[in-house]
Motif scaffolding. Sequence first.
Motif, PDB file in Angstrom:
ATOM      1  N   GLY A 170       2.567   6.422   3.492  1.00  0.00           N
ATOM      2  CA  GLY A 170       2.942   7.741   3.012  1.00  0.00           C
ATOM      3  C   GLY A 170       1.955   8.841   3.316  1.00  0.00           C
ATOM      4  O   GLY A 170       2.041   9.931   2.747  1.00  0.00           O
ATOM      5  N   ARG A 171       1.005   8.568   4.231  1.00  0.00           N
ATOM      6  CA  ARG A 171       0.055   9.596   4.639  1.00  0.00           C
ATOM      7  C   ARG A 171       0.341  10.024   6.077  1.00  0.00           C
ATOM      8  O   ARG A 171       1.271   9.513   6.699  1.00  0.00           O
ATOM      9  N   GLN A 172      -0.481  10.938   6.606  1.00  0.00           N
ATOM     10  CA  GLN A 172      -0.210  11.511   7.920  1.00  0.00           C
ATOM     11  C   GLN A 172      -1.467  11.488   8.788  1.00  0.00           C
ATOM     12  O   GLN A 172      -2.589  11.468   8.283  1.00  0.00           O
ATOM     13  N   VAL A 173      -1.252  11.517  10.098  1.00  0.00           N
ATOM     14  CA  VAL A 173      -2.336  11.692  11.066  1.00  0.00           C
ATOM     15  C   VAL A 173      -1.965  12.923  11.892  1.00  0.00           C
ATOM     16  O   VAL A 173      -1.036  12.876  12.702  1.00  0.00           O
ATOM     17  N   ASN A 174      -2.684  14.015  11.673  1.00  0.00           N
ATOM     18  CA  ASN A 174      -2.335  15.286  12.294  1.00  0.00           C
ATOM     19  C   ASN A 174      -3.456  15.807  13.187  1.00  0.00           C
ATOM     20  O   ASN A 174      -4.636  15.596  12.904  1.00  0.00           O
ATOM     21  N   LEU A 181       0.860  -1.183   0.000  1.00  0.00           N
ATOM     22  CA  LEU A 181       0.000   0.000   0.000  1.00  0.00           C
ATOM     23  C   LEU A 181       0.896   1.233   0.000  1.00  0.00           C
ATOM     24  O   LEU A 181       1.587   1.508   0.979  1.00  0.00           O
ATOM     25  N   ASP A 182       0.909   1.968  -1.108  1.00  0.00           N
ATOM     26  CA  ASP A 182       1.763   3.146  -1.216  1.00  0.00           C
ATOM     27  C   ASP A 182       0.949   4.302  -1.776  1.00  0.00           C
ATOM     28  O   ASP A 182       0.592   4.313  -2.947  1.00  0.00           O
ATOM     29  N   GLN A 183       0.636   5.261  -0.906  1.00  0.00           N
ATOM     30  CA  GLN A 183      -0.154   6.431  -1.312  1.00  0.00           C
ATOM     31  C   GLN A 183       0.702   7.698  -1.316  1.00  0.00           C
ATOM     32  O   GLN A 183       0.172   8.809  -1.336  1.00  0.00           O
ATOM     33  N   SER A 184       2.027   7.542  -1.320  1.00  0.00           N
ATOM     34  CA  SER A 184       2.918   8.696  -1.190  1.00  0.00           C
ATOM     35  C   SER A 184       2.806   9.664  -2.361  1.00  0.00           C
ATOM     36  O   SER A 184       3.078  10.857  -2.216  1.00  0.00           O
TER      37      SER A 184
END
Length: 261
Positions: A234-238, A149-152
């Motif tokens: 490649g995602r974030q949790v902010n 799984l690569d969403q970068s």
Amino acid sequence: MSLPIEPAVVLEILDEASREILEVYERDDFGVEHKADDSPLTEADRRANEVIVARLTERYPDIPVLSEESKEVPYADRSCWERFWLVDPVDGTKEFIKRNGEFTVNIALVENGVPVFGGVARPTEGVIFFGGPELGAFLREKDGKVVTLDQSARPHFRELDRITVVASRSHLTQEVTDFVEDLRGKGKEVEFLSAGSSLKLCLVAEGKADVYPRFGPTMEWDTGAAHAVVLGAGRQVNIAETGEPLVYNKENLLNPWFIVE
């Protein structure tokens, strides 16, 4: 950074816990009780917790375990932990009781406030999401095939004209509705996707959703494992208010509102 644990071992533990859960899930009576905060607790929670804590402790005796269903660890004790396991034996107990299959088993390894590895099992489907920021993110399918799984390279959701927003099946808030309406007011075409438990974070890691705004209460064990998978993809949790990364082992284990983006 090399992981101090073996991902395959965690996946084996998730599989064993999933089998314990499914034995209860297939019964007519789940043995439902209620905790002090009136949230439900089933025999599946207890059995899965016993398996996970025992196996992690046997294999990694030097890494402490913080689990939703175990005795609370005072902050004075855990504040010095540089590394620990963060466990939710059944995330989405309400989904479990409803028999909709949208519950998960979550195991995360946290180092210095960051989830560096996580595994999220969906027992009814026989799949496991796993990964971390240095490892990447993966989906082990029911037949054992492992998919990366690569969403970068995926654009940030605010750059898109069509946005898929994932939200909670059991905890939809007015703030999330307002978030969606704000996007629509900016001319965005929004598709609304509903899911239970930590699967919402995994949908962003999988690329099936562009954003998950969580404007409601969650605990650290609800998010840690899937957060690691999101980072690996490649995602974030902010944090919604500040834009800073969500961190773990806080004095108060309640998460602030956050956005998976």
